[in-house]
Design a protein around this motif. Structure first.
Motif: not given
Length: 211
Positions: A168-174
């Motif tokens: 979730a955190a990685t996709d948020a930044i992406r």
């Protein structure tokens, strides 16, 4: 759960990383000027001041050459997060703070880095190979984030929750960077957009919920 601090890089490793970054910047500049289709590996090597064989020692193709730039922001916020004291603040707050700091633009160099990212993400929209490099950078970032989150969450953390939180955190930044890149918003607007996406995408992740 504990993590072993990373060992300092050797002089050879630091030189290798510096050369890779020089090549990545040269590739980003040329992609911005001519697009990936109008740029060759030979031209990137020449702009970076290295031999073509040196280019291919580090990268498989011209699109791979920008990977260090695309991965740099994630490395900075993981390092900030890893330095956080477990339990000092809620995990989501620690993560949001580290991301905001990593995407901040205290000087022109930081702003220029985000502008390079914008140009690369725009170019990736029409270049499948470049888009694959971006997706791979995000996948690798997610995998490296897991042990950092696990260490901060504690020994009792559910591994599945840790994995969901990292995704979730990685996709948020992406998503935030992709959305920002399609606008003409100034670099300083990337950080608050990333924080907003983080709050939206981690709202249902139990690892970030009060216990």
């Amino acid at each position: 759960m504990s993590t072993t601090p990373p060992r300092p890089l050797s002089l050879t490793e630091r030189r290798k990383a510096a050369t890779q970054l020089d090549i990545a910047r040269a590739a980003a500049e040329l992609f911005a000027e001519r697009g990936p289709d109008g740029t060759t590996a030979e031209e990137i090597a020449h702009r970076a001041g290295v031999a073509l064989r040196t280019f291919y020692r580090y990268f498989r193709n011209k699109q791979d050459a920008v990977a260090p730039l695309l991965a740099g922001g994630a490395e900075r916020w993981r390092a900030r997060l890893a330095a956080a004291e477990p339990g000092a603040v809620p995990l989501r707050e620690a993560l949001e703070r580290s991301i905001t700091e990593a995407l901040s633009v205290p000087d022109e160099a930081a702003a220029e880095g985000l502008r390079w990212t914008r140009g690369l993400l725009r170019a990736a929209a029409g270049d499948p190979a470049l888009r694959a490099v971006w997706y791979r950078a995000n996948q690798e970032s997610e995998e490296r984030l897991r042990p950092v989150l696990a260490a901060l969450a504690g020994e009792d953390a559910d591994p599945l929750e840790v994995r969901l939180a990292a995704a979730a955190a990685t996709d948020a930044i992406r998503v935030a960077l992709e959305a920002w890149a399609q606008t003409e918003a100034p670099p300083h607007e990337a950080a608050p957009l990333a924080a907003r996406c983080l709050r939206e995408l981690t709202g249902g992740v139990r690892l970030f919920s009060p216990r």
